[in-house]
Design a protein around this motif. Structure first.
Motif, PDB file in Angstrom:
ATOM      1  N   UNK A 121     -28.595 -71.371 -35.091  1.00 34.87           N
ATOM      2  CA  UNK A 121     -30.025 -71.176 -35.292  1.00 34.87           C
ATOM      3  C   UNK A 121     -30.573 -72.071 -36.407  1.00 34.87           C
ATOM      4  N   UNK A 122     -29.741 -72.337 -37.406  1.00 30.64           N
ATOM      5  CA  UNK A 122     -30.213 -73.193 -38.503  1.00 30.64           C
ATOM      6  C   UNK A 122     -30.591 -74.569 -37.965  1.00 30.64           C
ATOM      7  N   UNK A 123     -29.732 -75.124 -37.115  1.00 32.42           N
ATOM      8  CA  UNK A 123     -30.013 -76.443 -36.541  1.00 32.42           C
ATOM      9  C   UNK A 123     -31.216 -76.364 -35.601  1.00 32.42           C
ATOM     10  N   UNK A 124     -31.313 -75.268 -34.872  1.00 30.48           N
ATOM     11  CA  UNK A 124     -32.388 -75.118 -33.901  1.00 30.48           C
ATOM     12  C   UNK A 124     -33.763 -75.061 -34.590  1.00 30.48           C
ATOM     13  N   UNK A 125     -33.809 -74.449 -35.765  1.00 31.44           N
ATOM     14  CA  UNK A 125     -35.091 -74.289 -36.445  1.00 31.44           C
ATOM     15  C   UNK A 125     -35.409 -75.399 -37.428  1.00 31.44           C
ATOM     16  N   UNK A 126     -34.415 -76.199 -37.784  1.00 32.12           N
ATOM     17  CA  UNK A 126     -34.690 -77.233 -38.783  1.00 32.12           C
ATOM     18  C   UNK A 126     -35.505 -78.358 -38.161  1.00 32.12           C
ATOM     19  N   UNK A 127     -36.771 -78.379 -38.504  1.00 29.96           N
ATOM     20  CA  UNK A 127     -37.712 -79.269 -37.835  1.00 29.96           C
ATOM     21  C   UNK A 127     -37.444 -80.737 -38.158  1.00 29.96           C
ATOM     22  N   UNK A 128     -36.991 -81.015 -39.379  1.00 29.31           N
ATOM     23  CA  UNK A 128     -36.747 -82.412 -39.761  1.00 29.31           C
ATOM     24  C   UNK A 128     -35.340 -82.884 -39.390  1.00 29.31           C
ATOM     25  N   UNK A 129     -34.581 -82.004 -38.751  1.00 35.68           N
ATOM     26  CA  UNK A 129     -33.219 -82.328 -38.315  1.00 35.68           C
ATOM     27  C   UNK A 129     -32.292 -82.703 -39.472  1.00 35.68           C
ATOM     28  N   UNK A 130     -32.460 -82.001 -40.567  1.00 34.98           N
ATOM     29  CA  UNK A 130     -31.523 -82.192 -41.666  1.00 34.98           C
ATOM     30  C   UNK A 130     -30.179 -81.572 -41.287  1.00 34.98           C
ATOM     31  N   UNK A 131     -30.230 -80.587 -40.398  1.00 34.09           N
ATOM     32  CA  UNK A 131     -29.005 -79.999 -39.860  1.00 34.09           C
ATOM     33  C   UNK A 131     -28.995 -80.307 -38.367  1.00 34.09           C
ATOM     34  N   UNK A 132     -27.884 -80.826 -37.892  1.00 38.30           N
ATOM     35  CA  UNK A 132     -27.773 -81.068 -36.458  1.00 38.30           C
ATOM     36  C   UNK A 132     -26.418 -80.574 -35.959  1.00 38.30           C
ATOM     37  N   UNK A 133     -26.406 -80.217 -34.713  1.00 39.45           N
ATOM     38  CA  UNK A 133     -25.174 -79.729 -34.091  1.00 39.45           C
ATOM     39  C   UNK A 133     -24.734 -80.770 -33.078  1.00 39.45           C
ATOM     40  N   UNK A 134     -23.712 -81.531 -33.437  1.00 40.71           N
ATOM     41  CA  UNK A 134     -23.328 -82.667 -32.590  1.00 40.71           C
ATOM     42  C   UNK A 134     -21.820 -82.707 -32.395  1.00 40.71           C
ATOM     43  N   UNK A 135     -21.398 -83.440 -31.390  1.00 47.28           N
ATOM     44  CA  UNK A 135     -19.967 -83.567 -31.170  1.00 47.28           C
ATOM     45  C   UNK A 135     -19.360 -84.392 -32.303  1.00 47.28           C
ATOM     46  N   UNK A 136     -18.108 -84.065 -32.627  1.00 48.55           N
ATOM     47  CA  UNK A 136     -17.477 -84.632 -33.822  1.00 48.55           C
ATOM     48  C   UNK A 136     -17.497 -86.161 -33.840  1.00 48.55           C
ATOM     49  N   UNK A 137     -17.294 -86.779 -32.704  1.00 53.25           N
ATOM     50  CA  UNK A 137     -17.219 -88.245 -32.696  1.00 53.25           C
ATOM     51  C   UNK A 137     -18.587 -88.881 -32.966  1.00 53.25           C
ATOM     52  N   UNK A 138     -19.644 -88.128 -32.674  1.00 55.29           N
ATOM     53  CA  UNK A 138     -20.994 -88.658 -32.928  1.00 55.29           C
ATOM     54  C   UNK A 138     -21.284 -88.744 -34.419  1.00 55.29           C
ATOM     55  N   UNK A 139     -20.639 -87.858 -35.180  1.00 57.71           N
ATOM     56  CA  UNK A 139     -21.009 -87.752 -36.582  1.00 57.71           C
ATOM     57  C   UNK A 139     -20.857 -89.067 -37.315  1.00 57.71           C
ATOM     58  N   UNK A 140     -19.678 -89.688 -37.140  1.00 60.93           N
ATOM     59  CA  UNK A 140     -19.448 -90.894 -37.929  1.00 60.93           C
ATOM     60  C   UNK A 140     -20.368 -92.021 -37.467  1.00 60.93           C
ATOM     61  N   UNK A 141     -20.637 -92.099 -36.187  1.00 61.14           N
ATOM     62  CA  UNK A 141     -21.531 -93.176 -35.764  1.00 61.14           C
ATOM     63  C   UNK A 141     -22.954 -92.913 -36.243  1.00 61.14           C
ATOM     64  N   UNK A 142     -23.336 -91.626 -36.267  1.00 56.70           N
ATOM     65  CA  UNK A 142     -24.660 -91.281 -36.810  1.00 56.70           C
ATOM     66  C   UNK A 142     -24.772 -91.704 -38.262  1.00 56.70           C
ATOM     67  N   UNK A 143     -23.720 -91.362 -39.024  1.00 57.15           N
ATOM     68  CA  UNK A 143     -23.725 -91.681 -40.456  1.00 57.15           C
ATOM     69  C   UNK A 143     -23.770 -93.186 -40.658  1.00 57.15           C
ATOM     70  N   UNK A 144     -23.027 -93.902 -39.799  1.00 55.37           N
ATOM     71  CA  UNK A 144     -23.025 -95.368 -39.903  1.00 55.37           C
ATOM     72  C   UNK A 144     -24.439 -95.898 -39.733  1.00 55.37           C
TER      73      UNK A 144
END
Ligand code: SF4
Ligand code: SF4
Ligand code: SF4
Lengths: 165, 646
Positions: A121-144
């Motif tokens: 729910x935290x990710x669902x309500x966070x309007x600015x997407x400071x929290x996201x629920x993503x697959x583990x492999x996406x994380x590092x590419x997102x951060x990159x």
């Protein structure tokens, strides 16, 4: 594929809606002290960092538990507490490096993030997407991408300053 | 349920406090927040009391939905008799204070008396303690907040505090919480100072029960979508509230050089976008911050780029600061606005009032009404940014003859200065105007003239008037929850139909301030935003209380009449330039000199204005003097006031 909650604190506006919805979802009440996510704030410099359970691979909460009450949920991959076994010693609370294992003084129970059984729910309500629920492999590419964007913006800025000077 | 939060009555003279529940019938009549505050003030503050005396009653509250699962419901409302106007004092601020107060078990604090020496209140999970604040006295608003956290050893404490301006009894001193949330209007910080009350600190870990939690959560999601999809909120969420400053200025609606012009020239640096380049760490999608549970996140974070305060972190600057420290004194450097904004937040003083009063003094100086003798040699001409900043320091610390005089507020200052200085004071009921120029917008002029707390743009402003919405859209908004078939006009320069819009917005904002929501989450700047029809469900799912849109409307009307009764009791009369529903003569006598072609030459028509006020009173059920008729009081169940139900 297992998904994880990622936090980009730079985006966080400090609104604490994540704390609110987490407590409403799990406890049926509004009470941030019962939330599984907490936003740590340095108000005098406008910095806000949402702190959540990292569902550690080699989880200290699990290793420290003397009765083996903490294990990984097969279906959603989060670390969960088996209350039939838990003796309430709070070793997990003191060892968690992120302060993500909490203690409810009224119910006298430890509690932690359960990824809302797959719909955080935290990710669902966070309007600015400071929290996201993503697959583990996406994380590092997102951060990159984010890191690269920052570097390129800084580069552009430096160029602009040079031109002005 | 969420409704079991309580009222605490605290007497600072005796040190005693009493905690009482809020009966459901009182809730239904006055809802909470500002509405219930109005009832409490009318019933508790004695008629004619000295605003700075121990008998004045200071009320701090959260709204009906504060801390529940409804978005952006953490407005804090503060009410007392105003030391600036002698009438109703009332102010509203964002942040996290009222939500924390609700988790600590309280919705309203009613504070009377006066402590012998500086104190602060420490309110924690139903407990109330009065603590020594001698060491906090003299500290700025943020220093005070951080010091309380240190002293009590809890970084989660939220405090509503005063800075040095409140201690020095500047009549328009703020109550502050966080870096920049300001309870700014009508001098509530001055009332705190007069009571030797430096701060109210709250911390709560108690449950606020939600009547139907999962449904409330889902409903909130829909509510949020309604709020975030409104274009105006997207813009505010990236640029901040002053996004509208540029557009209003180019059209000709920004008061400049006190009231000499209605547009600022050479204002490029004050445009929202250019500010992004000038201030470090500001604006842009990642640098906004918000109040509790809010998705609009309208305030920009910035560091002051240069000058004596370079590098300091601050938030805002709001629309009002751009007017107060930009257009009104005609200072066109962003650094001036950012610096002044920081200073007023630290001193805890109303940005709008202080900017306006200094600009008034600047006009007096240029006219020769005050001279360098009174200014201690300061060259108080327009555009002198150093003089502006110096006057902020002087007023907040009451330094020098002029600083001390201006700290008393516009009307007392005009009496001391004499020589027609009053004619140049742009005020209503003793409170100075926002920097906006309402000569081309009669509806907004009516709003500032009749607002219950003096010249004010947040009480009954039909701001969507400026959008020229089709009449059918206006009719949809303004015909609910009570039918309205009278005239409405899409033309913001018209007089026709405006009294109804102002009347409607007055009830709308009373409802909003009572529920505890932020105005950006209602029909303030966006026509599609939540409204009377949307609130009942949010209220029901969160609190279990069943109210119809009409019930909310009635409660709002009732509360507005309470405020009116208070003002009448303290001396409001319709045409009085000091305490009435009147505008400064310049609105009627001096035409706009700048702006768009349709704005140039325009001014308010005295006769038509008078008719608007008549009509406005008529919608309220008030007589020609603006007094509620017996029938109106009976209809609203107010004929027995004060009733002391609490
Ligand atoms: S909801 Fe998002 S923006 Fe708000 S505090 Fe939580 S992480 Fe930050
Ligand atoms: S509770 Fe703490 S230690 Fe355990 S998995 Fe979560 S973050 Fe790791
Ligand atoms: S995923 Fe669910 S349980 Fe975990 S912090 Fe977010 S809302 Fe709370």
């Amino acid at each position: 594929m297992e998904k994880i909650l990622t936090v980009n604190y730079e985006k966080c506006t400090g609104c604490r809606l994540c704390e609110l919805v987490c407590s409403v979802k799990h406890e049926g009440v509004s009470n941030p002290s019962k939330s599984r996510i907490q936003v740590v704030k340095w108000e005098d410099e406008g910095r806000y960092v949402p702190m959540i359970c990292q569902q550690c691979e080699d989880a200290p909460c699990q290793s420290v538990c003397p009765v083996g009450a903490i294990s990984r949920d097969k279906e959603f991959g989060f670390m969960k507490v088996n209350y039939d076994v838990c003796i309430g010693c709070r070793s997990c609370v003191s060892i968690c490096p992120f302060g993500a294992m909490n203690y409810n003084t009224m119910a006298r129970k430890v509690f932690k993030c359960d990824l809302c059984d797959g719909d955080p729910q935290c990710a669902r309500f966070c309007e600015v997407k400071a929290i996201e629920f993503v697959t583990a492999d996406k994380v590092s590419s997102l951060k990159k991408r984010e890191g690269a964007a920052r570097q390129s913006a800084a580069g552009k800025q430096a160029l602009a300053i040079e031109e002005r000077a | 349920m969420a409704l079991d939060r309580k009222i605490a009555y605290i007497d600072l003279s005796t040190g005693k406090s009493e905690i009482k529940p809020i009966p459901l019938e009182v809730r239904k009549k006055f809802i909470g927040g500002r509405g219930l505050d109005a009832y409490l003030l009318f019933n508790n503050a004695p008629q004619g009391c000295d605003p700075l005396g121990p008998e004045n009653t200071l009320i701090i509250s959260g709204g009906l939905l504060t801390a529940t699962c409804a978005s952006a419901t953490s407005r804090t409302h503060i009410m007392a008799k105003s030391p600036l106007t002698g009438l109703l004092g009332s102010t509203n601020m964002g942040g996290f204070f009222s939500a924390e107060m609700a988790w600590a078990d309280f919705h309203h604090l009613v504070i009377t008396g006066k402590a012998e020496k500086p104190v602060y209140l420490w309110i924690h999970n139903g407990q109330i303690e009065i603590r020594d604040a001698v060491k906090l006295w003299g500290k700025s608003s943020t220093e005070t907040q951080w010091a309380i956290r240190e002293e009590l050893g809890d970084q989660e404490i939220k405090s509503a505090v005063i800075g040095q301006a409140g201690e020095n009894l500047v009549t328009y001193a703020n109550v502050m919480t966080g870096i920049k949330n300001a309870g700014g209007r009508t001098g509530m910080g001055c009332v705190m100072g007069s009571k030797n009350l430096k701060a109210v600190a709250v911390r709560g870990t108690m449950d606020v029960k939600i009547a139907h939690p999962l449904e409330a959560l889902e409903f909130n999601k829909k509510f949020i979508e309604q709020i975030t999809t409104a274009k105006v909120n997207k813009t505010q969420g990236t640029l901040g509230t002053h996004f509208i400053w540029g557009a209003t200025n180019s059209w000709g609606g920004i008061r400049t050089r006190n009231f000499q012009f209605n547009q600022m020239e050479n204002a490029d640096e004050l445009e929202p976008e250019s500010l992004d380049d000038i201030a470090t760490e500001t604006m842009g999608p990642y640098h906004m911050t918000g109040c509790f549970g809010c998705q609009v996140h309208c305030r920009a974070q910035y560091r002051i780029p240069s000058g004596p305060y370079a590098g300091i972190y601050n938030e805002g600057p709001e629309y009002t600061s751009f007017g107060a420290f930009g257009s009104e004194p005609d200072c066109n450097k962003a650094e001036t606005v950012l610096t002044a904004n920081y200073l007023v937040n630290q001193y805890g003083v109303d940005n709008l009032e202080i900017g306006s009063i200094i600009s008034w003094a600047m006009e007096l100086y240029e006219l020769g009404i005050i001279t360098s003798k009174e200014t201690d040699g300061i060259d108080l001409r327009f555009s002198n940014a150093d003089a502006l900043i110096e006057m902020i320091h002087r007023i907040c610390t009451r330094k020098g003859w002029l600083g001390n005089v201006l700290a008393d507020g516009g009307i007392p200052a005009s009496e001391k200065i004499g020589k027609h200085s009053f004619d140049y004071l742009i005020q209503v009921k003793g409170m100075n105007n926002l920097h906006s120029d309402e000569r081309a917008t009669p509806g907004l002029a009516l709003n500032i003239a009749t607002s219950s707390r003096g010249s004010d743009h947040l009480r009954s402003r039909p701001a969507i008037d400026l959008y020229h919405l089709p009449e059918s859209v206006l009719r949809k908004i303004y015909s609910s929850p009570v039918p309205y078939e009278g005239p409405l006009s899409s033309d913001s320069m018209e007089y026709i139909g405006k009294p109804w819009q102002v009347f409607w917005q007055e009830n709308c904002y009373m409802a909003v301030d009572s529920i505890g929501i932020c105005k950006y989450h209602t029909t303030f700047l966006g026509a599609t935003l939540p409204n009377f029809e949307d609130w009942p469900r949010a209220i029901y799912l969160n609190t279990g209380l069943e109210l119809t849109p009409k019930d909310i409307w009635d409660a709002a009307e009732r509360s507005n009449n309470m405020e009116r009764l208070f003002n009448l009791r303290e001396g409001l009369t319709r045409y009085d330039l000091v305490k009435g529903d009147m505008l400064n003569h310049r609105y009627f006598d001096e035409p706009c000199l700048r702006g768009a072609p349709d704005v140039i030459g325009i001014m308010i028509d005295r006769k038509k204005f008078d008719v608007m006020v008549d009509e406005f009173y008529g919608h309220h059920g008030w007589d020609k003097e603006g007094v509620p008729t017996q029938a109106t009081l009976t209809r609203l169940g107010l004929e027995q006031e004060p009733t002391h139900l609490l």
